[in-house]
Structure formats: C-alpha cells, structure tokens
Design a protein around this motif. Structure first.
Motif, mmCIF file in Angstrom:
data_model
loop_
_atom_site.group_PDB
_atom_site.id
_atom_site.type_symbol
_atom_site.label_atom_id
_atom_site.label_comp_id
_atom_site.label_asym_id
_atom_site.label_seq_id
_atom_site.Cartn_x
_atom_site.Cartn_y
_atom_site.Cartn_z
ATOM 1 N N GLY A 53 54.035 41.524 89.720
ATOM 2 C CA GLY A 53 54.081 40.159 89.201
ATOM 3 C C GLY A 53 54.775 39.203 90.168
ATOM 4 O O GLY A 53 54.278 38.116 90.456
ATOM 5 N N LEU A 54 55.945 39.635 90.671
ATOM 6 C CA LEU A 54 56.684 38.764 91.584
ATOM 7 C C LEU A 54 55.867 38.483 92.839
ATOM 8 O O LEU A 54 55.827 37.352 93.339
ATOM 9 C CB LEU A 54 58.019 39.404 91.966
ATOM 10 C CG LEU A 54 59.073 39.445 90.861
ATOM 11 C CD1 LEU A 54 60.318 40.174 91.337
ATOM 12 C CD2 LEU A 54 59.431 38.035 90.405
ATOM 13 N N ALA A 55 55.200 39.525 93.351
ATOM 14 C CA ALA A 55 54.427 39.340 94.578
ATOM 15 C C ALA A 55 53.240 38.412 94.339
ATOM 16 O O ALA A 55 52.955 37.531 95.166
ATOM 17 C CB ALA A 55 53.954 40.688 95.112
ATOM 18 N N ALA A 233 67.085 38.668 88.334
ATOM 19 C CA ALA A 233 66.468 37.964 89.453
ATOM 20 C C ALA A 233 66.480 38.839 90.691
ATOM 21 O O ALA A 233 67.451 38.891 91.430
ATOM 22 C CB ALA A 233 67.194 36.655 89.710
ATOM 23 N N ILE A 234 65.378 39.528 90.898
ATOM 24 C CA ILE A 234 65.282 40.397 92.067
ATOM 25 C C ILE A 234 64.683 39.601 93.225
ATOM 26 O O ILE A 234 63.585 39.057 93.127
ATOM 27 C CB ILE A 234 64.401 41.622 91.766
ATOM 28 C CG1 ILE A 234 65.098 42.470 90.699
ATOM 29 C CG2 ILE A 234 64.146 42.423 93.026
ATOM 30 C CD1 ILE A 234 64.233 43.544 90.146
ATOM 31 N N GLY A 235 65.440 39.522 94.296
ATOM 32 C CA GLY A 235 65.031 38.663 95.405
ATOM 33 C C GLY A 235 64.098 39.360 96.382
ATOM 34 O O GLY A 235 63.910 40.580 96.330
ATOM 35 N N PHE A 236 63.504 38.557 97.227
ATOM 36 C CA PHE A 236 62.767 38.976 98.421
ATOM 37 C C PHE A 236 61.399 39.596 98.199
ATOM 38 O O PHE A 236 60.553 39.495 99.058
ATOM 39 C CB PHE A 236 63.608 39.924 99.297
ATOM 40 C CG PHE A 236 64.504 39.162 100.214
ATOM 41 C CD1 PHE A 236 63.993 38.644 101.397
ATOM 42 C CD2 PHE A 236 65.829 38.917 99.906
ATOM 43 C CE1 PHE A 236 64.794 37.907 102.255
ATOM 44 C CE2 PHE A 236 66.638 38.186 100.749
ATOM 45 C CZ PHE A 236 66.129 37.687 101.930
ATOM 46 N N ILE A 237 61.186 40.243 97.030
ATOM 47 C CA ILE A 237 59.865 40.842 96.817
ATOM 48 C C ILE A 237 58.797 39.751 96.822
ATOM 49 O O ILE A 237 57.779 39.848 97.504
ATOM 50 C CB ILE A 237 59.820 41.610 95.481
ATOM 51 C CG1 ILE A 237 60.765 42.801 95.525
ATOM 52 C CG2 ILE A 237 58.399 42.064 95.147
ATOM 53 C CD1 ILE A 237 60.305 43.938 96.399
ATOM 54 N N VAL A 288 69.330 46.357 97.130
ATOM 55 C CA VAL A 288 68.458 47.112 98.033
ATOM 56 C C VAL A 288 67.375 46.214 98.622
ATOM 57 O O VAL A 288 67.148 46.197 99.839
ATOM 58 C CB VAL A 288 67.812 48.308 97.302
ATOM 59 C CG1 VAL A 288 66.839 49.049 98.222
ATOM 60 C CG2 VAL A 288 68.887 49.244 96.783
ATOM 61 N N THR A 289 66.711 45.429 97.750
ATOM 62 C CA THR A 289 65.614 44.597 98.268
ATOM 63 C C THR A 289 66.132 43.587 99.283
ATOM 64 O O THR A 289 65.513 43.358 100.314
ATOM 65 C CB THR A 289 64.889 43.844 97.132
ATOM 66 O OG1 THR A 289 65.837 43.065 96.409
ATOM 67 C CG2 THR A 289 64.189 44.794 96.196
#
Lengths: 307, 422
Positions: A53-55, A233-237, A288-289
C-alpha cells in the motif's frame, strides 16, 4: 512475475523464521500451528499489505507531484496519523489507536486539500507547500502532547517508530482493504502517466485533472491512513520503492504501480523479519527501514541511470 | 455559417482584476493556418489558453466545429483539439514512443489497452514529424527541436481537427524553426492550425492569415500582406520596419530599420554622397544617424542605394533605370555640389552611366572630397570606362581628396571638419 514469485517465497520463508529460539521440529504440531498461524502469518501478511500500500501510494504521489522525492506522507498523512494516535494514548489511555490514527491521517489530507483549493483548482506546488505547513503545525501539536504525556511518552515514541507488534487477524482484515485502494490507483495509471507531464498537458490530452487529483489524494490518504493505523508511520518504503522500480521498469504507472506494490511488500516483509529476529529483543521496523533505506537512497541518487 | 472550424466571439478574459483580453473575436476557416502575432503581454497566449479551455472567459464564447467548447467533455474536446505547448518539462524518463502514445489517451478507458489501430496512428504521426528514429530514446535526453516535434506528433496522435501551437519555434534555431513550421504547414488542410508566433517573417511566410494583437485586442486580421504593413507594425511593436516582398516566396518580409535618433547634429554640415550599387548604404545610415544634412546622386532609380536613401529620407537626384544622366540631373547635381560642405565618394564601380558624377567633381577648389575605399581594391579593377575613371581619381587625389579606409574614420574626419566650421 519474478517479483510475484519472490514475494511468495518470501512469505513462506518469513513465516518460518522466528525468534523464539526454538526449532520448529522440537514442538508438537498444535503449537507449531498456533505459532505460525496465529502469530507469524498475520504479521507477515500485514507487512506485505502495508508495504504494498505504501509503495503504491508513493508511486501515485510521485506521479501527481511530478517529483520522485514525494512520498505518501507528503500531504500530511503521517503527522495527522501520529497526532491522532498520540491523542488517543494521552487522553484515552490508548483506546482505539487505529481509529484515531486513521481519522487523523485522512483528516489532515482533506485539510491540506481544502487549503490548497482555489476557484475549484488545486495547484500541485500549493498542495506540496500546504502539506509541509500542515505537517509542521501538526508536529508542533504532537510535541505538545508528548510534553504533557508523562508516563505514556514511552508508548507514543514506540508507536511513532512504527511496527507490527500484536498483529491479529482482525488487523490483517483491515489492512486487506488496502488492496482495493491499490486497485483504484492502478485504474488511474494511464491518467497518472499523462498528468506527470503537467496539468495543462493532461487537460489537453483529455484528463479531468481536478477530479483525478481528488481521486488520487483520497485513495492515497485512505491507503496510507489504514497503513498508519495498523503499523504506525513507517518511513522510506513509500519513497524508495517507487523510485527504485521506476529505474527498473520505467515510468509507466500501469506497470510501475503493481511492480512497486510487489517490491514494497517484499521490502517491508524482510525489514520486519529482520526487526524481529536480528536482535534478542524486537526493534521497531521503522528503524530498520530508515537505517537501510536512507543510505540506499543516497546511493541511488548518486548512481541514477534512468531518471 | 458553419465553414468556421473555430470561432471566438467577444471574449473577455482576465486574471483576477486585470483584463487580459477584451472583446476578442476570431473566426478560423477549416483547413487554414492562422498566425497570432503581437508584442509580449498582448494576450496571445491567454487567447490560446482560452481557446483550449484552460481558461474560462468571463464573457463570450468559443465554439469548435459548430459546438461550444464548454459543452464538450474533457475527453471529447481532446479528440478534436490538440495543443502543442511551448515546452514540456517531463520529469520522468518516458520514451518518445510512450509520449506519442499518450496522444491516444482521450480514446482509451482506464482498462482498455492500445489496439493495432492506435499504434498505426501513432506511427503515422511520428512519420509526419520525422520522429520515428527517436521512438526508443528518452524524452529527457533529446534536443529541444526533437522534443518539439515529438509534442507535435503527440498532438497529431489525438487526430484533432484543430491544432493549437504556443510559440512552437521559440526555443529552436533557424533550421529547426523552418523544419517545424514546414511540418505544421503540411498538416493543413486536413487540420486547422492556430499558432502564436514571435517571428514576424516566419509567420508571414507560413501562415494563410495573420491576427495582430495589441493590449488584449485584435487590431488587424487578414492575409499577411494586408496585416503586416509598416504602419501596423510600428503602431503595435513601436519598431520601424521596411516591408518588402520576399523574392522567392512572394510573401511579405520585414526588416527592422534600426532607426536611431541622431546622436549629433552634424554641425549643420551638408554632405553629398556619390555612391551606387549598394556601396553607399552603410555610409548614408551612419551619417544620417550623426545628423548631417545629406544628399545623394545621381543614382539610377533601381539602384539599391537609391532605395536606401529614400528610406532614410535623404534627398536624391534620380534617373529612371538604365537612362543616361540627363542635363537636368547634371544641373541639379552641380547645384548640390555648389552648396555642399563635403563630398564622399564610396567604393562604387564606375561605368558609362555614372562617370559624369566623377567628372563634375574635378576642378572644385575648396570642396573637401573623401574617397572611401574600405576594401582597398585598386580603382582600375572597378573602372569600366576604359581608364577615364582611374584618371579622374588620380586627379582628385592630387588635388587634395582624402582617402578614407573605413566609415568610422570618415565620421572622425567629418567631425573634425564640422568642428572647424563652428
């Protein structure tokens, strides 16, 4: 296709890798079943869905903003979601965090859109800038909440870093709605190709630009809102995946969006697998991301081939 | 009246409180090529943006193919109206083929895929614009001229009835300008073309009709030779132009006069110029810019120096083409020489027709004569009188004529003379 295959293999592998320190063979079948099915599989599937979804949302935002530095949070989604979650933690002792996060995320997007709207039109630059402005404003409110949070500060910080603790099948059910959003974005693929040439060009080529913008923003904030409510909120993906995939498959969004979904799913799945197995105790996947994502991104910037 | 493919009636368009267009009307015949000209900020691009429905007029209507454009859906309009923007900054690395295929966008639904017919149309569009060889190149990596042609191909892939072009040649060098305009010209009469141009001569050469705009209004519309008059250009652009007929195309072409207000008053000096065959133009322009009172002659009426003198407002003694110098002209010439403070003889060829101009110069005591010879060619090589001219030149030089190597040197010498006079 190769991505699809790799994703399937990854799902199986990730499900069997654990941190319990026990070999699966030592356990009785019922325990194995419980461990795999109730704990690992939902978590794996949630990571896959959120990553995809994020991508996909990232790819759509980069196309809409004609800027490969855009990400799904650019229109205020992450800060809105964070504020919602923090509010729930501070005032309601953490009740209904996903709901609050989702509402915060989508509400902030709508606010950003309405601020940018003039005479029925939304300028892309205005949208970008008001997204930044609203994010900063919400971040200040978040800081205030964290300041007065006291005991629950720890909980807010943990949430902000993003992760897949305590994922249940219910969460997977919620997250699966992301796929509907992704399909919506995929349908907009051809329009996205055209709008990435510029608003006026897109009008000349028969795209109802303002309607498309509303659709893209709504769908993206919907996807991101769900992702944020499930995993923080997971960043960078959402930033890196479309960028990398554009280098590999080219800028055609009808290919780029599905490819980004696969790649985003794989990336986040492995990031989460590392997050829960690399250290004796689990670390937030957001760390990690970002830890691997940022240097990789710098590497990409310096060695671009097809940009 | 349905012969008009595109029709604008009484358009008022503004940004906020500023009116950019005021009651602009336009009727474009099917299959013609219209050029819109005007100074910067006169509303040309605004007009184009209104015709393509990017801007909504406050008053007035635009109709395309007999129907108001407001009634078309975005998609329908895009199948009838193609627009070539001035310059597209494409941020992503689409290939040229992908860009041209986007021209088929208005014909496609979200799930439908391109059919053989779509590919064929795009291939034809690329053939028409000589972009086939670029198909696999990236749009971000080709030159400006190539990109412009690709954008035209994309618009053609829309199979429009009307094509709008916003300064399609402004970023191109002269060879690409001509190439692009020839391509566009070749599209008519199947496609009706409306373009905004900066280059008056290119528009005059390629367009069927010209629309001249000034301050948000149309001031003239019609065939190039009707619209592009020196008076109209001076009114709209504030630039003095000489309008000529292009010797090959028969179209009007315009050359700026580069009129400069006199930088000096020339001390009231009267300078007579003996010239011919185009050798006098530079001298006449330079001296008239310095404010000298100038006369010239005797010149044949079809000599380009005669034209130059006329355009600069210099009094000329002229003879009809190929006629020998008449007694009346000789007398007038002698009178001018009597009153002149100085004479300049340019590096002209001398033959039977103009030898009398030189003869009259001999034996005039006290008249300063400057013999201009920038190229330094010996007199004998431009003497077609069998030696008489060379002999006269020798006499003049012996009697004190001053040889001058260049126009700036001439200006300096005349300046000294004027200073002495004062």
């Amino acid at each position: 296709m190769a991505l699809m295959l790799f994703l399937c293999v990854s799902v199986i592998l990730a499900t069997t890798i654990g941190s319990s320190g026990l070999s699966l063979l030592d356990l009785d079948p019922a325990t194995i079943w419980m461990l795999l099915f109730d704990y690992r599989l939902p978590r794996v599937l949630a990571a896959v869905l959120v990553g995809a979804g994020l991508a996909a949302a990232g790819a759509a935002m980069q196309g809409l903003f004609r800027n490969s530095m855009a990400d799904p949070y650019i229109i205020g989604t992450s800060s809105g979601g964070a504020l919602g979650a923090a509010a729930s933690i501070v005032f309601l002792a953490g009740a209904g965090i996903p709901v609050f996060a989702f509402v915060g995320a989508t509400a902030s997007t709508i606010v950003v859109y309405l601020i940018s709207r003039r005479d029925g039109r939304v300028g892309v630059e205005t949208l970008l800038l008001s997204g930044i402005a609203v994010s900063l404003f919400l971040a200040s409110l978040l800081s205030l909440l964290m300041y007065i949070a006291g005991q629950s500060l720890h909980q807010i910080v943990f949430w902000l870093m993003g992760g897949f603790w305590n994922i249940s099948w219910d969460d997977v059910g919620i997250a699966s709605v992301i796929l509907i959003g992704c399909f919506g974005l995929f349908l907009c693929g051809r329009d996205l190709n055209v709008i990435s040439l510029g608003d006026e060009d897109a009008v000349h080529l028969g795209v109802d630009v303002e309607r498309l913008k509303v659709a893209l923003l709504l769908i993206s904030s919907f996807i991101t809102g769900i992702a944020v409510s499930v995993a923080g909120a997971i960043g960078f993906i959402g930033l890196i995946t479309p960028h990398v995939m554009r280098l590999i498959v080219g800028p055609d969004h009808r290919v780029l969006i599905p490819a980004s979904m696969m790649a985003g799913a794989i990336l986040l799945l492995w990031a989460d697998t590392f997050a829960r197995t690399l250290f004796p105790s689990e670390i937030p996947v957001g760390i990690v991301t970002s830890f691997f994502g940022a240097p990789f991104f710098i590497y990409l910037l310096r060695s671009r081939t097809r940009t | 009246m349905t012969a008009d493919m595109l029709r604008a009636e009484d358009l008022d368009v503004g940004y906020g409180d500023t009116k950019v267009l005021e009651s602009v009307s336009l009727a474009v015949n099917e299959g013609s090529f219209i050029g819109i000209l005007g100074p910067n900020g006169c509303g040309k691009t605004t007009l184009l943006r209104t015709l393509s429905r990017i801007l909504r007029p406050e008053e007035g209507t635009v109709s395309l193919d007999g129907r108001e454009i407001a009634d078309y859906s975005v998609r329908d309009l895009a199948t009838r109206l193609g627009v070539v923007p001035q310059e597209t900054g494409v941020p992503f690395a689409f290939t040229v083929r992908e860009i041209v295929l986007m021209g088929r966008h208005p014909y496609l639904g979200p799930l439908s895929s391109l059919k053989e017919e779509d590919y064929a149309i795009c291939r034809r569009a690329m053939e028409q614009t000589s972009t086939v060889h670029l198909a696999d190149r990236l749009i971000t990596e080709i030159s400006g001229g190539e990109r412009q042609r690709v954008l035209i191909a994309r618009a053609l892939a829309q199979q429009p009835k009307v094509l709008l072009l916003d300064e399609p040649t402004s970023h191109l060098d002269i060879s690409h300008q001509i190439e692009v305009l020839s391509i566009i010209r070749g599209l008519t009469p199947r496609v009706t073309v409306i373009g905004v141009f900066h280059d008056l001569n290119l528009a005059a050469c390629f367009c069927d009709r010209i629309v001249l705009m000034e301050k948000g209004r149309v001031v003239a519309a019609g065939a190039p030779e009707e619209v592009l008059t020196a008076g109209a250009i001076n009114q709209v652009f504030g630039v003095g132009m000489m309008v000529r007929t292009h010797p090959l195309t028969g179209r009007p072409y315009l050359v700026p006069r580069y009129d400069a207000a006199p930088t000096a008053n020339g001390g009231g000096l009267h300078v007579h110029i003996v010239c011919g065959g185009g050798t006098g133009a530079e001298t006449m322009y330079a001296l008239s810019a310095r404010g000298y009172r100038l006369t010239a002659g005797v010149l044949s009426a079809n000599d380009s120096d005669c034209t130059t003198a006329g355009a600069l407002g210099i009094e000329v003694i002229g003879e009809p083409p190929f006629a020998p110098v008449s007694p009346a002209s000789s007398a007038a010439y002698a009178r001018l020489l009597d009153g002149a403070d100085a004479v300049v003889v340019t590096e002209m060829p001398v033959g039977a027709g103009n030898i009398s101009n030189l003869r009259a110069l001999t034996g005039r005591q006290g008249l300063p004569i400057f013999v201009l010879a920038p190229s330094g060619t010996p007199f004998s090589e431009r003497d077609y009188t069998g030696g008489e001219a060379t002999a006269i030149f020798s006499t003049l030089c012996r009697d004190g004529a001053v040889a001058v190597r260049s126009v700036p040197e001439l200006l300096e010498k005349l300046g000294d003379l004027a200073a002495v006079g004062e």
